[in-house]
Design an enzyme around this catalytic site. Structure first.
Site, PDB file in Angstrom:
ATOM      1  N   ASP A 196      24.154  27.738   0.867  1.00 42.51           N
ATOM      2  CA  ASP A 196      23.125  27.336  -0.294  1.00 42.51           C
ATOM      3  C   ASP A 196      23.890  26.587  -1.602  1.00 42.51           C
ATOM      4  OD1 ASP A 196      22.297  29.158  -3.088  1.00 42.51           O
ATOM      5  OD2 ASP A 196      22.668  29.948  -0.883  1.00 42.51           O
ATOM      6  N   GLU A 215      14.437  32.811  -9.778  1.00 36.27           N
ATOM      7  CA  GLU A 215      15.119  33.852 -10.095  1.00 36.27           C
ATOM      8  C   GLU A 215      14.996  33.586 -12.135  1.00 36.27           C
ATOM      9  OE1 GLU A 215      20.055  32.310 -10.597  1.00 36.27           O
ATOM     10  OE2 GLU A 215      18.418  31.544  -8.907  1.00 36.27           O
TER      11      GLU A 215
END
Length: 228
Positions: free
Chosen positions: A29, A121
């Site tokens: 990613d 996050e």
């Protein structure tokens, strides 16, 4: 990310254990931090079979390399999916989902496109646990209404416990992308019996960029793309 180092690492990690290579599908990613010069065909030749690419953040940022990254992964024959970096304190979940969809976050039932992912996050953004759950539901509902797929949720177990109170509300419908940078996944968040994707290594110094794996190999990866 230093691509030469990345490729060298992959050459070792994907050939050292043929059994492991067959059992799992490996992916990466990326975001704008990796720049535009990514050798997708080289990555594929070293065992990478899928990629998640950052598309958006909040409601005012689009990755300037998104199209370059996404088209590159697609052209190389990798399964590919977009992700959105959540900013829960900035605007509603539904507004950010709409922004994401409008700037590359859509899904296609072509067997090659992975469902959009919501990257959660960086703290709880000042929200209570119940407010965070509501925010995620708002994002998810908007995404599902438009794309007929629930988004993948990228989280750590600790974040989920701290910011949602370990809610079990999403496990039956949302694929889990678990970030756990260790030799094993460790405990899963409430509601999930397994992780669809495991991010097992994160970029640190000379270590290659974010690395992911899907247990079950290409069949499981294809199932994630098709949603069944």
């Amino acid at each position: 990310m230093r691509l030469a180092t990345f490729v060298a690492f992959l050459a070792i990690s994907t050939t050292a254990s043929p059994v492991e290579k067959r059992a799992d599908a490996f992916g990466i990613d990326i975001s704008s931090h990796q720049g535009s010069n990514i050798k997708w065909s080289t990555l594929k030749s070293h065992g990478i079979s899928f990629a998640y690419v950052k598309a958006t953040e909040g409601r005012n940022y689009v990755n300037p390399y998104f199209k370059n990254h996404y088209d590159g992964a697609k052209k190389a024959g990798l399964l590919h999916g977009p992700f959105h970096f959540a900013r829960p304190s900035a605007s509603s979940g539904s507004a950010q989902a709409s922004y994401f969809i409008s700037h590359g976050g859509s899904w296609s039932a072509d067997g090659h496109t992975l469902p959009g992912a919501l990257d959660l996050e960086g703290g709880c953004a000042g929200l209570t646990k119940s407010a965070m759950v509501s925010w995620i539901k708002s994002f998810s509902s908007q995404y599902h209404s438009s794309e007929k797929r629930y988004p993948v949720l990228y989280i750590t177990t600790n974040w989920w416990k701290s910011c949602t109170g370990n809610s079990a509300a999403f496990g039956s419908s949302h694929p889990l992308w678990l970030a756990s940078w260790a030799s094993s996944m460790g405990p899963l968040p409430a509601g999930w019996r397994s992780a669809a994707i495991w991010q097992y290594s994160k970029e640190t110094g000379s270590t290659p960029g974010d690395q992911d794996r899907v247990s079950g190999g290409s069949a499981a990866l294809k199932k994630l793309a098709l949603g069944h």
